[in-house]
Design an enzyme around this catalytic site. Sequence first.
Site, PDB file in Angstrom:
ATOM      1  N   ARG A 160      32.773 -42.594  -2.436  1.00 51.41           N
ATOM      2  CA  ARG A 160      33.437 -42.340  -3.712  1.00 51.41           C
ATOM      3  C   ARG A 160      33.714 -40.870  -3.977  1.00 51.41           C
ATOM      4  O   ARG A 160      34.616 -40.311  -3.429  1.00 51.41           O
ATOM      5  CB  ARG A 160      32.609 -42.943  -4.847  1.00 51.41           C
ATOM      6  CG  ARG A 160      32.522 -44.454  -4.717  1.00 51.41           C
ATOM      7  CD  ARG A 160      32.912 -45.099  -5.978  1.00 51.41           C
ATOM      8  NE  ARG A 160      33.752 -46.264  -5.753  1.00 51.41           N
ATOM      9  CZ  ARG A 160      34.233 -46.989  -6.741  1.00 51.41           C
ATOM     10  NH1 ARG A 160      33.952 -46.688  -7.986  1.00 51.41           N
ATOM     11  NH2 ARG A 160      35.004 -47.999  -6.486  1.00 51.41           N
ATOM     12  N   ARG A 173      35.143 -40.206   6.567  1.00 53.11           N
ATOM     13  CA  ARG A 173      35.820 -41.514   6.555  1.00 53.11           C
ATOM     14  C   ARG A 173      37.272 -41.444   7.021  1.00 53.11           C
ATOM     15  O   ARG A 173      37.906 -42.488   7.196  1.00 53.11           O
ATOM     16  CB  ARG A 173      35.777 -42.077   5.126  1.00 53.11           C
ATOM     17  CG  ARG A 173      34.597 -42.981   4.798  1.00 53.11           C
ATOM     18  CD  ARG A 173      34.674 -44.361   5.432  1.00 53.11           C
ATOM     19  NE  ARG A 173      35.976 -44.997   5.314  1.00 53.11           N
ATOM     20  CZ  ARG A 173      36.423 -45.616   4.237  1.00 53.11           C
ATOM     21  NH1 ARG A 173      35.661 -45.725   3.186  1.00 53.11           N
ATOM     22  NH2 ARG A 173      37.625 -46.151   4.208  1.00 53.11           N
ATOM     23  N   ASP A 190      28.959 -52.835   1.831  1.00 52.74           N
ATOM     24  CA  ASP A 190      29.706 -53.440   0.730  1.00 52.74           C
ATOM     25  C   ASP A 190      29.230 -54.873   0.573  1.00 52.74           C
ATOM     26  O   ASP A 190      28.698 -55.460   1.524  1.00 52.74           O
ATOM     27  CB  ASP A 190      31.215 -53.418   0.989  1.00 52.74           C
ATOM     28  CG  ASP A 190      31.987 -53.803  -0.272  1.00 52.74           C
ATOM     29  OD1 ASP A 190      32.200 -52.921  -1.127  1.00 52.74           O
ATOM     30  OD2 ASP A 190      32.331 -54.995  -0.423  1.00 52.74           O
ATOM     31  N   TYR A 204      35.118 -63.578  -5.549  1.00 54.41           N
ATOM     32  CA  TYR A 204      36.099 -63.082  -4.575  1.00 54.41           C
ATOM     33  C   TYR A 204      36.582 -64.193  -3.648  1.00 54.41           C
ATOM     34  O   TYR A 204      37.756 -64.294  -3.324  1.00 54.41           O
ATOM     35  CB  TYR A 204      35.502 -61.940  -3.745  1.00 54.41           C
ATOM     36  CG  TYR A 204      35.345 -60.667  -4.540  1.00 54.41           C
ATOM     37  CD1 TYR A 204      36.465 -59.927  -4.905  1.00 54.41           C
ATOM     38  CD2 TYR A 204      34.111 -60.217  -4.951  1.00 54.41           C
ATOM     39  CE1 TYR A 204      36.339 -58.759  -5.656  1.00 54.41           C
ATOM     40  CE2 TYR A 204      33.969 -59.051  -5.696  1.00 54.41           C
ATOM     41  CZ  TYR A 204      35.085 -58.332  -6.045  1.00 54.41           C
ATOM     42  OH  TYR A 204      34.971 -57.193  -6.782  1.00 54.41           O
ATOM     43  N   ARG A 208      26.728 -46.733  -6.523  1.00 49.69           N
ATOM     44  CA  ARG A 208      27.899 -46.179  -5.844  1.00 49.69           C
ATOM     45  C   ARG A 208      27.790 -44.671  -5.670  1.00 49.69           C
ATOM     46  O   ARG A 208      28.792 -43.961  -5.708  1.00 49.69           O
ATOM     47  CB  ARG A 208      29.183 -46.546  -6.610  1.00 49.69           C
ATOM     48  CG  ARG A 208      29.304 -48.027  -6.948  1.00 49.69           C
ATOM     49  CD  ARG A 208      29.469 -48.934  -5.754  1.00 49.69           C
ATOM     50  NE  ARG A 208      30.777 -48.876  -5.148  1.00 49.69           N
ATOM     51  CZ  ARG A 208      31.787 -49.678  -5.456  1.00 49.69           C
ATOM     52  NH1 ARG A 208      31.651 -50.605  -6.354  1.00 49.69           N
ATOM     53  NH2 ARG A 208      32.940 -49.565  -4.845  1.00 49.69           N
TER      54      ARG A 208
HETATM   55  C1  LIG Z   1      31.930 -55.617  -6.830  1.00 53.45           C
HETATM   56  C2  LIG Z   1      31.421 -54.810  -5.679  1.00 53.45           C
HETATM   57  C3  LIG Z   1      32.104 -54.514  -4.469  1.00 53.45           C
HETATM   58  N1  LIG Z   1      31.264 -53.730  -3.690  1.00 53.45           N
HETATM   59  C4  LIG Z   1      30.095 -53.511  -4.349  1.00 53.45           C
HETATM   60  C5  LIG Z   1      30.160 -54.195  -5.580  1.00 53.45           C
HETATM   61  C6  LIG Z   1      29.043 -54.263  -6.582  1.00 53.45           C
HETATM   62  C7  LIG Z   1      28.917 -52.991  -7.321  1.00 53.45           C
HETATM   63  C8  LIG Z   1      29.875 -52.833  -8.466  1.00 53.45           C
HETATM   64  O1  LIG Z   1      29.799 -53.627  -9.403  1.00 53.45           O
HETATM   65  O2  LIG Z   1      30.672 -51.903  -8.425  1.00 53.45           O
HETATM   66  C9  LIG Z   1      28.904 -52.800  -3.899  1.00 53.45           C
HETATM   67  C10 LIG Z   1      29.064 -51.574  -3.091  1.00 53.45           C
HETATM   68  N2  LIG Z   1      30.165 -51.106  -2.439  1.00 53.45           N
HETATM   69  C11 LIG Z   1      29.863 -49.947  -1.801  1.00 53.45           C
HETATM   70  C12 LIG Z   1      28.482 -49.683  -2.006  1.00 53.45           C
HETATM   71  C13 LIG Z   1      27.819 -48.525  -1.300  1.00 53.45           C
HETATM   72  C14 LIG Z   1      26.590 -47.989  -1.705  1.00 53.45           C
HETATM   73  C15 LIG Z   1      26.586 -47.238  -3.025  1.00 53.45           C
HETATM   74  O3  LIG Z   1      26.334 -47.852  -4.071  1.00 53.45           O
HETATM   75  O4  LIG Z   1      26.747 -46.014  -3.006  1.00 53.45           O
HETATM   76  C16 LIG Z   1      27.986 -50.688  -2.835  1.00 53.45           C
HETATM   77  C17 LIG Z   1      26.587 -50.878  -3.385  1.00 53.45           C
HETATM   78  C18 LIG Z   1      30.768 -49.118  -0.990  1.00 53.45           C
HETATM   79  C19 LIG Z   1      32.220 -49.180  -1.278  1.00 53.45           C
HETATM   80  N3  LIG Z   1      32.985 -50.300  -1.558  1.00 53.45           N
HETATM   81  C20 LIG Z   1      34.283 -49.931  -1.717  1.00 53.45           C
HETATM   82  C21 LIG Z   1      34.399 -48.522  -1.549  1.00 53.45           C
HETATM   83  C22 LIG Z   1      35.688 -47.732  -1.655  1.00 53.45           C
HETATM   84  C23 LIG Z   1      36.516 -47.902  -0.442  1.00 53.45           C
HETATM   85  C24 LIG Z   1      36.716 -46.662   0.327  1.00 53.45           C
HETATM   86  O5  LIG Z   1      35.992 -45.660   0.196  1.00 53.45           O
HETATM   87  O6  LIG Z   1      37.663 -46.678   1.159  1.00 53.45           O
HETATM   88  C25 LIG Z   1      33.105 -48.044  -1.252  1.00 53.45           C
HETATM   89  C26 LIG Z   1      32.686 -46.627  -0.924  1.00 53.45           C
HETATM   90  C27 LIG Z   1      35.420 -50.851  -1.976  1.00 53.45           C
HETATM   91  C28 LIG Z   1      35.173 -51.920  -2.965  1.00 53.45           C
HETATM   92  N4  LIG Z   1      34.325 -52.980  -2.766  1.00 53.45           N
HETATM   93  C29 LIG Z   1      34.323 -53.770  -3.891  1.00 53.45           C
HETATM   94  C30 LIG Z   1      35.215 -53.197  -4.840  1.00 53.45           C
HETATM   95  C31 LIG Z   1      35.525 -53.763  -6.203  1.00 53.45           C
HETATM   96  C32 LIG Z   1      35.742 -52.033  -4.252  1.00 53.45           C
HETATM   97  C33 LIG Z   1      36.638 -51.016  -4.912  1.00 53.45           C
HETATM   98  C34 LIG Z   1      38.027 -50.949  -4.434  1.00 53.45           C
HETATM   99  C35 LIG Z   1      38.533 -49.523  -4.571  1.00 53.45           C
HETATM  100  O7  LIG Z   1      38.401 -48.935  -5.655  1.00 53.45           O
HETATM  101  O8  LIG Z   1      39.025 -49.003  -3.567  1.00 53.45           O
HETATM  102  C36 LIG Z   1      33.463 -54.958  -4.065  1.00 53.45           C
END
Ligand SMILES: Cc1c2[nH]c(c1CCC(=O)O)Cc1[nH]c(c(CCC(=O)O)c1C)Cc1[nH]c(c(CCC(=O)O)c1C)Cc1[nH]c(c(C)c1CCC(=O)O)C2
Length: 351
Positions: free
Chosen positions: A38, A47, A83, A158, A34
């Site tokens: 973030r 974004r 994602d 999910y 991540r």
């Molecule tokens: C479980 C999982 C998800 N997504 C992902 C996982 C596996 C990794 C882990 O265990 O954390 C994987 C993921 N999601 C994202 C990436 C981008 C690449 C990186 O690693 O930098 C990666 C590798 C972008 C993202 N995926 C997400 C964001 C945040 C949303 C945003 O920026 O608007 C990003 C940058 C959203 C997301 N997507 C998911 C969750 C639980 C969330 C968080 C919700 C929140 O806190 O808002 C599902």
Amino acid sequence: MSALETPPPATYDSAFLKACRREPVPHTPVWFMRQAGRSLPEYRKVREGIPMLESCARPELVTEITLQPVRRHNVDAAIYYSDIVVPLKAIGIDLDIKPGVGPVVEHPIRTRADLAQLRDLTPEDVPYVTEAIGLLTRELGSTPLIGFAGAPFTLASYLVEGGPSRTYENAKSMMYGDPELWADLLDRLAEITAAFLKVQIEAGASAVQLFDSWAGALAPADYRRSVLPASAKVFQAVEGYGVPRIHFGVGTGELLQLLGEAGADVVGVDWRVPLDEAARRVGPGKALQGNLDPTVLFASTAAVEAKTREVLDSARDLEGHVFNLGHGVMPSTDPDALTRLVEYVHTQTAR
Ligand SMILES: Cc1c2[nH]c(c1CCC(=O)O)Cc1[nH]c(c(CCC(=O)O)c1C)Cc1[nH]c(c(CCC(=O)O)c1C)Cc1[nH]c(c(C)c1CCC(=O)O)C2
């Protein structure tokens, strides 16, 4: 090299790929789960006003966001900005990522009839992935790009729950109560995941990580029986490409050996198990990735350095070590703390 062989890619001699192959490295390579998005202000800026899933379908934006942490932190690898639910959205599942919540599925999969929602994924479903990776590999040069996908269990969690869950009660009750439906669901997801990883590798990804983030909810016997076969199918499907395959989950101390057995070349370890102990559990022939507690980054620089030394000391005898956090970067992390951490690992391990 004979005239018939193709030359190795520009990324071949990178510290990251060498560590994955368990070869000697000039310094321990570092990247952060991540790292894209973030915590970065430049991420929030690009974004603005663009929903998460829409941002994943815009190749120029994906390229910019993927490159941001590479420019800023000097990490040894990029991870493709996307994602785990992107391939599911691409085959027409009605879902969204709700800010601060995570993926939410409109019609959860609970019955055999619901499986009809899961059709095959083809490269034509994700043209923006091929295009973005083409742009990225040109910009990245000798820095490897890591492709990724969610593992069948984590995707199923999910799809069956309908959203994030603490207990996975619907998914696990399907697993225990209707093992045939469960196996068919995971097998469908394995096919989709394998197809999605192939698109990324064929477009130029140098390595892939399978995120089974929530597999730590399972006892080893259940993981082996009900989850490992599907994840193994994914790893087997991409074996022929010869790119390193990383396998990661949170709270998987009791599953580390099985995560390797599923077919990984590199096993990701969270912060709960020291790397020397993780290596004993995984056994020979695999590199390890990890495992600084992401919350350590909220402490003083001196504390970060002390905890980092502990990780590096426990990694001293590993066959291969890729430094990472034990889970993803937390959104409120100070980006400068990440930059300093990369520099610290590089200088401490320079050979
Ligand atoms: C479980 C999982 C998800 N997504 C992902 C996982 C596996 C990794 C882990 O265990 O954390 C994987 C993921 N999601 C994202 C990436 C981008 C690449 C990186 O690693 O930098 C990666 C590798 C972008 C993202 N995926 C997400 C964001 C945040 C949303 C945003 O920026 O608007 C990003 C940058 C959203 C997301 N997507 C998911 C969750 C639980 C969330 C968080 C919700 C929140 O806190 O808002 C599902």
